[in-house]
Design a protein around this motif. Sequence first.
Motif, PDB file in Angstrom:
ATOM      1  N   GLY A  32       0.891  -1.240  -0.035  1.00  0.00           N
ATOM      2  CA  GLY A  32       0.151   0.003   0.279  1.00  0.00           C
ATOM      3  C   GLY A  32       0.674   1.442   0.097  1.00  0.00           C
ATOM      4  O   GLY A  32       0.345   2.217   0.352  1.00  0.00           O
ATOM      5  N   ALA A  33       2.171   1.201  -0.338  1.00  0.00           N
ATOM      6  CA  ALA A  33       3.070   2.321  -0.273  1.00  0.00           C
ATOM      7  C   ALA A  33       2.599   3.377  -1.412  1.00  0.00           C
ATOM      8  O   ALA A  33       3.170   4.678  -1.303  1.00  0.00           O
ATOM      9  CB  ALA A  33       4.415   1.698  -0.445  1.00  0.00           C
ATOM     10  N   THR A  34       2.025   3.033  -2.506  1.00  0.00           N
ATOM     11  CA  THR A  34       2.177   3.582  -3.805  1.00  0.00           C
ATOM     12  C   THR A  34       1.640   5.139  -3.611  1.00  0.00           C
ATOM     13  O   THR A  34       2.301   6.169  -3.954  1.00  0.00           O
ATOM     14  CB  THR A  34       1.500   2.961  -5.089  1.00  0.00           C
ATOM     15  N   GLY A  35       0.568   5.156  -3.015  1.00  0.00           N
ATOM     16  CA  GLY A  35      -0.086   6.127  -2.804  1.00  0.00           C
ATOM     17  C   GLY A  35       0.581   7.296  -1.920  1.00  0.00           C
ATOM     18  O   GLY A  35       0.692   8.462  -2.165  1.00  0.00           O
ATOM     19  N   TRP A  36       1.002   6.996  -0.809  1.00  0.00           N
ATOM     20  CA  TRP A  36       1.897   7.671   0.168  1.00  0.00           C
ATOM     21  C   TRP A  36       3.182   8.369  -0.523  1.00  0.00           C
ATOM     22  O   TRP A  36       3.360   9.442  -0.590  1.00  0.00           O
ATOM     23  CB  TRP A  36       2.372   7.054   1.309  1.00  0.00           C
ATOM     24  N   VAL A  37       3.605   7.604  -1.307  1.00  0.00           N
ATOM     25  CA  VAL A  37       4.817   7.972  -2.004  1.00  0.00           C
ATOM     26  C   VAL A  37       4.626   8.994  -3.103  1.00  0.00           C
ATOM     27  O   VAL A  37       5.166  10.028  -3.370  1.00  0.00           O
ATOM     28  CB  VAL A  37       5.847   6.640  -2.677  1.00  0.00           C
ATOM     29  N   LEU A  38       3.757   8.695  -3.699  1.00  0.00           N
ATOM     30  CA  LEU A  38       3.355   9.543  -4.940  1.00  0.00           C
ATOM     31  C   LEU A  38       2.767  11.144  -4.341  1.00  0.00           C
ATOM     32  O   LEU A  38       3.087  12.077  -5.031  1.00  0.00           O
ATOM     33  CB  LEU A  38       1.961   9.276  -5.792  1.00  0.00           C
TER      34      LEU A  38
END
Length: 197
Positions: A32-38
Amino acid sequence: MTIKVQPMGEYQTNCYIATADGKDFIIDPGIGATGWVLDNVTNPVAILNTHGHFDHVWSNDELQNKLNIPLYTPKGDVMLLSDSSWRPDLPPSEPDVEVEPNQEFDFDGVKVKFRHFPGHCPGCSTIEIGDAMFSGDFIFERSIGRTDFPYSSPDDMRASLERFKKLDYDKTIYPGHGNTTTIKQEQQYADYWIGNL
């Protein structure tokens, strides 16, 4: 350098964004890291894996595709990116760079040093950027990575801890789980762990 951290997934695996000289390095993008990273990068240049366990690499492929940046993974753990005995639903990823043990890279003046500390898994490494050491699952605050997993090796962990004891400098450690600590702080516990492996 600035460092952002967000624990991800059921194992609360720390995903880091280290920003040095305007360059964002994404370290261990877990579940689930993608949203936070973006939402938190402005100039992403690379995705860096400390090792290949699923809770540290889950979002590798998605971020590679969305950001069009290279993935760096320790060579010894590349096989884990597409074959997880724990989570067969792991989205497979493929590194652009298979990192050799103790290899160093220069990103236009920002040096990134992988330091090989196997034991938890074959490729397990720390990543040093500036005055920070991202330790993955090698060293935690008053603890070390488990050695009872597939591909783990207590003998390799002992040898890694012996080398860790001899580091003659101090940096802040940003581990794969839990709170920050320092090299000097954790060196004082190394003999205890060596004796209990």
